[in-house]
Design an enzyme around this catalytic site. Structure first.
Site, short mmCIF file in Angstrom:
data_model
loop_
_atom_site.label_atom_id
_atom_site.label_comp_id
_atom_site.label_asym_id
_atom_site.label_seq_id
_atom_site.Cartn_x
_atom_site.Cartn_y
_atom_site.Cartn_z
N CYS A 124 0.29 3.55 2.98
CA CYS A 124 0.91 2.99 4.18
C CYS A 124 2.39 3.37 4.26
CB CYS A 124 0.77 1.47 4.21
SG CYS A 124 -0.93 0.87 4.24
N CYS A 181 0.83 -1.21 0.00
CA CYS A 181 0.00 0.00 0.00
C CYS A 181 0.86 1.26 0.00
CB CYS A 181 -0.92 -0.03 1.23
SG CYS A 181 -1.77 1.52 1.56
#
Length: 439
Positions: free
Chosen positions: A72, A69
């Site tokens: 993230c 991600c």
């Protein structure tokens, strides 16, 4: 090393077992203490140490992330920067992270459906984190959770310092000439949503600055909206509690992802005004009218949204750029909303009177109930299980359709001559065999 000499009786075995058990327990305690230190570093958690980490700290912010991600990865750098500052607080806040894409059982247990998701565990109890994610703002936001329930302020300068340190993400309640015990219970109840303080000593300059003319008075500030309200009593729990609860939100609430999360805990209906653009001059004048209406109708929440700012949200209520705007509705915060017959939209003339007629019509029941447009199938699936799982499902469905297609082709060819079937089978074996292995 333990050396056994001679015969060992039953009681001896019990003693040895107890000794080994105590040693192992000491080893576990020591390893836990060594493993979890408040050293300003972000802890990496997994299934073996997650529960012990949560129970080891009074305050721990956990980042549920996925390695693939991009959001993230950007958040991770901010958490690394914030971790040493939060660890140095009088009541430390530890930051940890868990690969939720790998440890799926923990992700399911904590209802993680998107990445990254942040949860603050306070004495083991998880609370969803909806605050800012930039390091300096995140630190200021989290300081709220370890601050005193009620801060005692003893001078004009301490009041100013308190307001400055509080920041802009929570409303700020300042009791002038109030006893701390009057608001202590409510301060504990709403600790996660607001700052609370008591000014014990202050000057007339402070009274002018915060625009109150008598004491006791409770002033609430919304710094990010440049807004404040004043309550002169009565200071019984029922009336005081209503004032505090109703002022957790600004008088006119701009609709966005963050404010919707705040509204989920409010049981009041929402008077929603949908306009073309929140920043237009005529929209700003309308927002002032909404604030005035909110001051006189505390049983309702008044919100607004611009089609330009959030087109998808406006479209859920049948409003778009081609609609006759501004449009007024009353929304229950879920799947239903009400339009007031004869007052569906506002024109440019005397909008204050039109707003009054709209509210009168709603209270008198001259309404038509409607349902918001539901999310798309992909949005619905994504909200439940996350986008990565969506890709997996789409891939599996595609593979299933391919297999069915191949099976159908095979059945069609079997209807021909035996020689054709054999030739096709040989060709199919060579053509799809390597591909299947590669998949």
């Amino acid at each position: 090393m333990i050396v056994l000499v001679g015969r060992i009786g039953k009681m001896d075995w019990i003693a040895i077992f107890c000794c080994l058990l105590v040693c192992n327990l000491k080893s576990v305690v020591c390893s836990t203490g060594d493993e979890f230190k408040v050293d300003g570093k972000v802890l990496e958690l997994d299934e073996s140490n997650f529960d012990s980490a949560i129970s080891s700290f009074d305050y721990i912010l956990v980042d549920f992330y996925a390695p693939w991600c991009g959001h993230c990865k950007r958040l991770s750098a901010q958490l690394d920067e914030a971790a040493p500052i939060l660890a140095g607080l009088r009541k430390p806040i530890v930051i940890a992270k868990l690969n939720a894409d790998k440890f799926t059982s923990l992700a399911r247990k904590h209802e993680i459906d998107g990445y990254p998701t942040l949860k603050l565990f306070m004495l083991g109890v998880p609370v969803d984190y909806y605050g800012p994610r930039k390091a300096d703002l995140l630190v200021r936001y989290l300081k709220k959770f370890v601050a005193p329930d009620v801060s005692i302020l003893s001078s004009d300068s301490s009041i100013s310092d308190f307001v400055e340190a509080a920041g802009t993400y929570f409303p700020i309640y300042i009791g002038f000439g109030l006893n701390e015990m009057v608001i202590s219970n409510l301060a504990i109840k709403y600790k996660k949503k607001a700052w609370f303080s008591i000014a014990k000593d202050f000057s007339e300059d402070a009274m002018v600055l915060y625009d109150f003319d008598k004491v006791p008075a409770l002033v609430v500030l919304h710094p990010s909206y440049n807004q404040q309200s004043i309550f002169y009593g009565p200071f019984e729990d029922e009336f005081l509690g209503d004032f505090i609860k109703q002022n957790l939100l600004p008088l006119a609430v701009p609709m966005n992802h963050e404010t919707l999360k705040l509204l989920k805990d409010d049981e009041r209906k929402i008077v929603l005004t949908i306009m073309q653009d929140e920043n237009e001059e005529k929209s700003l004048k309308l927002i002032k009218l909404l604030k005035a209406a909110a001051s006189a109708n505390h049983d309702l929440v008044f919100g607004y949204v611009g089609v330009k700012q959030w087109e998808e949200f406006a479209d859920a209520f049948g409003a778009n750029k081609k609609s006759n705007l501004p449009k007024l509705i009353v929304w229950n915060g879920d799947e239903e909303y009400f339009s007031v017959i004869g007052c569906e939209s506002l024109d440019d003339e005397d909008q204050g009177s039109q707003m009054s007629r709209f509210l009168d019509g709603y209270r008198e029941g001259r309404t038509e109930k409607k349902r918001i447009k539901g999310p798309s199938f992909m949005d619905f699936i994504n909200s439940i299980i996350g986008i990565r799982a969506v890709y997996i499902i789409v891939f599996l469905v595609a593979m299933l359709m391919l297999i069915r297609s191949l099976s159908k082709d095979d059945e069609d060819h079997r209807g021909g001559s035996g020689e054709e079937v054999d030739d096709h089978a040989e060709t199919e074996s060579s053509e799809y065999g390597a591909g299947k292995k590669e998949d």
